[in-house]
Design a protein around this motif. Sequence first.
Motif, PDB file in Angstrom:
ATOM      1  N   UNK A 137      15.554  78.278  67.050  1.00 34.36           N
ATOM      2  CA  UNK A 137      14.605  78.808  68.038  1.00 34.36           C
ATOM      3  C   UNK A 137      15.335  79.434  69.216  1.00 34.36           C
ATOM      4  N   UNK A 138      16.372  78.751  69.700  1.00 36.69           N
ATOM      5  CA  UNK A 138      17.139  79.283  70.832  1.00 36.69           C
ATOM      6  C   UNK A 138      17.841  80.574  70.433  1.00 36.69           C
ATOM      7  N   UNK A 139      18.417  80.595  69.247  1.00 34.01           N
ATOM      8  CA  UNK A 139      19.130  81.791  68.774  1.00 34.01           C
ATOM      9  C   UNK A 139      18.187  82.967  68.645  1.00 34.01           C
ATOM     10  N   UNK A 140      17.017  82.738  68.058  1.00 38.97           N
ATOM     11  CA  UNK A 140      16.051  83.830  67.883  1.00 38.97           C
ATOM     12  C   UNK A 140      15.591  84.383  69.224  1.00 38.97           C
ATOM     13  N   UNK A 141      15.299  83.495  70.173  1.00 39.59           N
ATOM     14  CA  UNK A 141      14.836  83.945  71.489  1.00 39.59           C
ATOM     15  C   UNK A 141      15.947  84.683  72.232  1.00 39.59           C
ATOM     16  N   UNK A 142      17.177  84.209  72.104  1.00 41.61           N
ATOM     17  CA  UNK A 142      18.294  84.864  72.787  1.00 41.61           C
ATOM     18  C   UNK A 142      18.568  86.231  72.181  1.00 41.61           C
ATOM     19  N   UNK A 143      18.533  86.327  70.855  1.00 40.57           N
ATOM     20  CA  UNK A 143      18.735  87.618  70.200  1.00 40.57           C
ATOM     21  C   UNK A 143      17.666  88.617  70.622  1.00 40.57           C
ATOM     22  N   UNK A 144      16.431  88.154  70.718  1.00 38.26           N
ATOM     23  CA  UNK A 144      15.348  89.043  71.158  1.00 38.26           C
ATOM     24  C   UNK A 144      15.605  89.538  72.582  1.00 38.26           C
ATOM     25  N   UNK A 157      26.316  75.166  74.255  1.00 40.41           N
ATOM     26  CA  UNK A 157      25.727  76.170  73.369  1.00 40.41           C
ATOM     27  C   UNK A 157      26.664  76.778  72.352  1.00 40.41           C
ATOM     28  N   UNK A 158      27.734  76.078  71.966  1.00 41.87           N
ATOM     29  CA  UNK A 158      28.698  76.653  71.028  1.00 41.87           C
ATOM     30  C   UNK A 158      28.052  77.030  69.699  1.00 41.87           C
ATOM     31  N   UNK A 159      27.271  76.120  69.127  1.00 40.54           N
ATOM     32  CA  UNK A 159      26.647  76.391  67.827  1.00 40.54           C
ATOM     33  C   UNK A 159      25.666  77.554  67.947  1.00 40.54           C
ATOM     34  N   UNK A 160      24.879  77.548  69.005  1.00 45.90           N
ATOM     35  CA  UNK A 160      23.910  78.629  69.193  1.00 45.90           C
ATOM     36  C   UNK A 160      24.600  79.980  69.338  1.00 45.90           C
ATOM     37  N   UNK A 161      25.728  80.010  70.045  1.00 44.83           N
ATOM     38  CA  UNK A 161      26.391  81.295  70.262  1.00 44.83           C
ATOM     39  C   UNK A 161      27.015  81.831  68.978  1.00 44.83           C
ATOM     40  N   UNK A 184      30.519  85.308  76.956  1.00 46.32           N
ATOM     41  CA  UNK A 184      30.410  83.972  77.525  1.00 46.32           C
ATOM     42  C   UNK A 184      31.747  83.678  78.177  1.00 46.32           C
ATOM     43  N   UNK A 185      31.734  83.222  79.431  1.00 42.29           N
ATOM     44  CA  UNK A 185      32.950  82.864  80.155  1.00 42.29           C
ATOM     45  C   UNK A 185      32.845  81.405  80.579  1.00 42.29           C
ATOM     46  N   UNK A 186      33.837  80.608  80.189  1.00 41.47           N
ATOM     47  CA  UNK A 186      33.848  79.214  80.605  1.00 41.47           C
ATOM     48  C   UNK A 186      34.241  78.293  79.471  1.00 41.47           C
ATOM     49  N   UNK A 187      34.206  76.998  79.763  1.00 37.96           N
ATOM     50  CA  UNK A 187      34.543  76.001  78.747  1.00 37.96           C
ATOM     51  C   UNK A 187      33.471  76.014  77.660  1.00 37.96           C
ATOM     52  N   UNK A 188      33.903  75.860  76.408  1.00 40.61           N
ATOM     53  CA  UNK A 188      32.991  75.941  75.273  1.00 40.61           C
ATOM     54  C   UNK A 188      32.850  74.555  74.653  1.00 40.61           C
ATOM     55  N   UNK A 189      31.616  74.108  74.519  1.00 38.19           N
ATOM     56  CA  UNK A 189      31.340  72.811  73.915  1.00 38.19           C
ATOM     57  C   UNK A 189      29.983  72.875  73.244  1.00 38.19           C
TER      58      UNK A 189
END
Length: 377
Positions: free
Chosen positions: A310-317, A192-196, A183-188
């Motif tokens: 849900x977002x984490x699971x879909x992103x991991x997949x 998506x900080x928690x999701x990442x 991930x490149x950029x400002x983190x907040x």
Amino acid sequence: MRVCVGTIVHHPEDARITHRQIRALLDAGHEVTFVAPFTHCNVTPQPGIRAIDVPRAVGLRRGKAIKAAHAALRRGVKDADLLLVHDIELLLALPRRRPPTVWDVHEDTAGALEAKPYLPDSLRGALPPLIRAVEGRAERRLHLILAEESYRERFTGDHPVVLNHTYVPETPPPPPGANRVVYVGHISAARGAVEMVELARLLRPHGIRLDLIGPADRDVRPLLRDAQREGVLDWFGYVPNRHALRMAEGALAGLSLLHDVPNYRESTPTKIIEYMARGIPVVTTPLRKAVSLVERAGCGMVVPFGETAEVVAATAEAVLRLRDDGDGRAAMGARGYAEALGNYHWPSAAPDFVALLEGWARAPEEVAVRRAGAVTV
């Protein structure tokens, strides 16, 4: 042409301000005075500019920075042919005697309030009308540049759009690897900080690490530090844009897990274009313009909005599918690079941006809002 450029909100190494616009002006032979928070951000001004240091405007207490900016801009515009400001805060600090002045509208300031956790609820309701009033006054008195086509809806007239293109390497970057996402950029929290962080924990048993490259909001820094101490990710903090993108090369995927909030809803995340320029497949939430870009270029995957799990699971997949399909991710990276080189290479747009400023500097009396014929560069 002598141009004074000012910001008290953005980092002095901001990609749009410094590495695109100021660089374009210097390359065209113009002189630049840069009013920016160099000391606050621990930045040494680049050679070739005249630097004026100011405090940075952060949080709720911005009065001191605005007052200092007023004095700094008065110094900066002496003998200048044009003043270019990048913050709505600087509209409150403009010197009375100044050359033709341009406001570069970076974001939907009112829409961004939802993503600022330090604001009390009373201000969230009171600020939007005040912000719109300041924007309306600026439109009547200044020249405007918009960073997004969607920003046109906030203003009465048509204004030129200078999109957030990037520098695309002339030779194709290395193909995407198989064991690292970035991930490149400002983190907040809204980015998506928690999701990442949760994604990093989920991917760790699969031998895939997460690199976070960028500064973070105060409220998510403890979360990132704890995750780094646990060894589930690497958080590098602020890295100049050109170096950050080199660090990202060779990643399995680039993440853009922005939430569905007003300030992002109609914008094209610049990081997606930057990932494409470096041959990295993109994994993004379904913001309309992000989806359009990724699907048109065939350079990534879209995951749905939803609760964190849900977002984490879909992103991991999505990441694991890319990991298991070497040919597919290489093809995505190559298609993204070709799209970026053909349509989002900043040096192709820079001459039009410089010409726009030159025209305003030559015609200081023309500040009227145009109704048609806007220029997009």
